[in-house]
Design an enzyme around this catalytic site. Structure first.
Site, PDB file in Angstrom:
ATOM      1  N   SER A 261       0.837  -1.197   0.000  1.00 21.74           N
ATOM      2  CA  SER A 261       0.000   0.000   0.000  1.00 21.74           C
ATOM      3  C   SER A 261       0.874   1.250   0.000  1.00 21.74           C
ATOM      4  O   SER A 261       2.082   1.182   0.225  1.00 21.74           O
ATOM      5  CB  SER A 261      -0.884   0.004   1.245  1.00 21.74           C
ATOM      6  OG  SER A 261      -0.074   0.229   2.383  1.00 21.74           O
ATOM      7  N   LYS A 262       0.218   2.362  -0.235  1.00 21.77           N
ATOM      8  CA  LYS A 262       0.914   3.639  -0.236  1.00 21.77           C
ATOM      9  C   LYS A 262       1.596   3.845   1.124  1.00 21.77           C
ATOM     10  O   LYS A 262       2.676   4.397   1.224  1.00 21.77           O
ATOM     11  CB  LYS A 262      -0.090   4.756  -0.530  1.00 21.77           C
ATOM     12  CG  LYS A 262       0.476   6.149  -0.328  1.00 21.77           C
ATOM     13  CD  LYS A 262      -0.394   7.193  -0.990  1.00 21.77           C
ATOM     14  CE  LYS A 262      -0.305   8.552  -0.322  1.00 21.77           C
ATOM     15  NZ  LYS A 262       1.026   9.021  -0.029  1.00 21.77           N
ATOM     16  N   ARG A 263       0.896   3.381   2.177  1.00 26.92           N
ATOM     17  CA  ARG A 263       1.446   3.559   3.526  1.00 26.92           C
ATOM     18  C   ARG A 263       2.800   2.861   3.686  1.00 26.92           C
ATOM     19  O   ARG A 263       3.707   3.390   4.313  1.00 26.92           O
ATOM     20  CB  ARG A 263       0.443   3.039   4.566  1.00 26.92           C
ATOM     21  CG  ARG A 263       0.699   3.595   5.920  1.00 26.92           C
ATOM     22  CD  ARG A 263      -0.523   3.927   6.787  1.00 26.92           C
ATOM     23  NE  ARG A 263      -1.806   3.491   6.313  1.00 26.92           N
ATOM     24  CZ  ARG A 263      -2.502   2.478   6.853  1.00 26.92           C
ATOM     25  NH1 ARG A 263      -1.991   1.762   7.838  1.00 26.92           N
ATOM     26  NH2 ARG A 263      -3.703   2.203   6.402  1.00 26.92           N
ATOM     27  N   GLY A 265       4.986   2.398   1.379  1.00 29.46           N
ATOM     28  CA  GLY A 265       5.953   3.234   0.686  1.00 29.46           C
ATOM     29  C   GLY A 265       6.346   4.437   1.530  1.00 29.46           C
ATOM     30  O   GLY A 265       7.529   4.754   1.674  1.00 29.46           O
ATOM     31  N   ASP A 266       5.335   5.078   2.119  1.00 34.39           N
ATOM     32  CA  ASP A 266       5.603   6.265   2.942  1.00 34.39           C
ATOM     33  C   ASP A 266       6.479   5.899   4.142  1.00 34.39           C
ATOM     34  O   ASP A 266       7.415   6.617   4.491  1.00 34.39           O
ATOM     35  CB  ASP A 266       4.289   6.873   3.453  1.00 34.39           C
ATOM     36  CG  ASP A 266       3.489   7.503   2.313  1.00 34.39           C
ATOM     37  OD1 ASP A 266       4.088   7.714   1.232  1.00 34.39           O
ATOM     38  OD2 ASP A 266       2.282   7.752   2.490  1.00 34.39           O
TER      39      ASP A 266
END
Ligand code: GLU
Length: 502
Positions: A261-263, A265-266
């Site tokens: 998920s984007k999370r 990556g962040d």
């Protein structure tokens, strides 16, 4: 052209996730491998989820990766339009056809009524599904008389058209990646196909368009696997030949379980999108591979190997090689772990393939933006630094000592390289350097080496402090090359500065 026709059918609800890009790539590779047609279709029937700019983002991402479509919005529109919102007028007739054939029905249940039912099921610890087991007790054209239904329609009561999923049947389906799948149709609910706002749902529009666009293979993400039964049943109800299906496994988090998920990556500092994206509403920025300095070739290469392998040891593939090697039969059933470190490794391999000329151009551009002018031979510097660069922007970090003398010295390196006797040794080295006449790498190397040998000391005793003086740390390419490039005066000046400071 063969009869292979595949499509990538994203919904423009935000930036294209890297997993979506992989779906596009696999469709593209499959099409090209079989001399077929790759189509882009924009599935934008759900107006509530429409996001401004998402469609152009998708196109730009595909374009950046060189994944070009043969047919799509604004391109070779022989089965067009390729945007579902422009095809709205088409779908109602198909929904009605299913009603006529007894495979669908009007349902008038209000949201509140359905909610009450759902709650009642919950209190009985059951999950509510709308299908054969209860449809007769709900408000629809199967439970109402023909007159009642007509009256409701005439009164413009809001309705949906639901698919009448079959009872007591074991549906056997084939998936190219997953093999035979069987489903008990009693577990299926009567999915909504069409809404009274005149819009089809994803399921109906998707099937109708795949049929009208003569799609031969549906290659899409695993998240659509639960819809496969409905889709197969819809094809059957229409008496259309179903395309072949291939559901790609999920891309998994680098650590832990679940979908990338984007999370993730962040949290771990890597992009999960191909290009930077700024959300038009929240202004939230999602970082992209392009802006992080990756080459499109790198992204295509690492995406291809997420869930697919060629069966050989080869890891580096350009797009053309991928087309030749690709085979849906070699796509894994199980999820593919995303590996940001490996992605960097790929990028490093690709930067090595770039010509020194191209990298020198990037490098001088970078120096220009930093306001650095230099008379040093940048192409030589690039050839020395390239090996350790992952991104072209690294060239500056790796080589900035060529343009500015170190002002500080790495503490750890100083401890290691600069001992008590070093100052005296370096003073001597200054004199050795001063008398080197033609200051070429070769002369610098032989003369300093000869002096070290004559002194009968270890090479490290000289090379390390020399490097520290020139670079500021113990990193960098061959120290004699560095000295020769900097020139005699600068080498002497940096040595003297280190002698004073350390
Ligand atoms: N519009 C769907 C999506 O956003 C397409 C799924 C499919 O390929 O059938 O992924």
């Amino acid at each position: 052209m063969s009869t292979i026709r595949v499509r990538f059918a994203p919904s423009p609800t935000g930036p294209l996730h890297i997993g979506g890009l992989r779906t596009a790539l696999f469709n593209y590779l499959f099409a090209k491998k079989h001399n077929g047609t790759f189509i882009l279709r924009i599935e934008d029937t759900d107006q509530t989820r429409f996001v401004e700019g998402a469609e152009s983002y998708i196109k730009e991402a595909l374009d950046w990766c060189n994944i070009s479509y043969d047919e799509g919005p604004g391109k070779n529109e022989k089965f067009g339009p390729y945007k579902q919102s422009e095809r709205k007028h088409l779908y109602k007739a198909y929904a009605e056809e299913l009603i006529t054939k007894g495979h669908a029905y009007y349902a008038f249940d209000t949201a509140e009524a359905l909610d009450t039912e759902r709650k009642r099921y919950e209190t009985e610890k059951k999950t509510f599904i709308y299908n054969w087991h209860n449809r007769k007790s709900l408000t629809n054209s199967l439970s109402l008389s023909t007159e009642e239904t007509k009256a409701k329609l005439a009164a413009n009561e809001p309705y949906v058209i639901r698919f009448k999923s079959p009872q007591d049947e074991t549906l056997i389906m084939e998936d190219i990646i997953r093999g035979t799948i069987s489903i008990d149709t009693n577990t299926l609910d009567d999915k909504v196909l069409f809404k009274s706002d005149g819009m089809p749902t994803y399921h109906l529009a998707n099937i109708v368009d795949d049929y009208l666009m003569e799609i031969s293979h549906v290659i899409r993400g695993e998240e659509w696997l639960p819809s496969m039964a409905l889709h197969v049943l819809l094809y059957r109800a229409f008496k259309w030949n179903a395309p072949k299906f291939a559901h790609l496994s999920l891309i998994l988090k680098p650590v832990g379980k679940g979908k990338l998920s984007k999370r993730d990556g962040d949290k771990l500092g890597f992009p999960v999108f191909p290009l930077d994206w700024t959300d038009p509403k929240s202004n939230e920025v999602s970082s992209g591979y392009r802006e992080a300095g990756f080459y499109p070739e790198t992204v295509v290469n690492f995406l291809a190997l997420l869930g697919w392998n060629s069966g050989t040891e080869q890891e580096i593939f350009n797009l053309e090689e991928l087309v030749t090697a690709f085979d849906l039969a070699r796509v894994n059933k199980s999820g593919a772990k995303f590996d940001p470190e490996k992605n960097k490794w790929f990028q490093q391999q690709y930067i090595q393939q770039k010509s020194n000329e191209e990298l020198t151009e990037n490098f001088s551009e970078l120096l220009r933006t930093k306001g650095i002018t230099s008379t040093l031979p940048l192409n030589t510097i690039v050839s020395l630094l390239k090996e350790r660069a992952v991104f072209s922007k690294d060239l500056y970090e790796l080589g900035k000592f060529f343009f500015e003398a170190p002002t500080t010295y790495d503490v750890k390196a100083s401890k290691k390289a600069w001992k008590e006797s070093t100052t005296e040794l370096m003073q001597e080295l200054v004199n050795v350097v001063k008398i080197i006449e033609d200051f070429t790498t070769e002369n610098v190397t032989t003369q300093i080496k000869a002096w070290i040998t004559s002194k009968e000391i270890g090479f490290g005793k000289v090379m390390m402090p020399l490097r520290l003086a020139l670079v500021g740390s113990l990193q960098g390419p061959d120290v004699y090359e560095i000295a020769a490039l900097l020139g005699k005066d600068e080498t002497v000046s940096r040595l003297e500065k280190a002698i004073n400071k350390l």
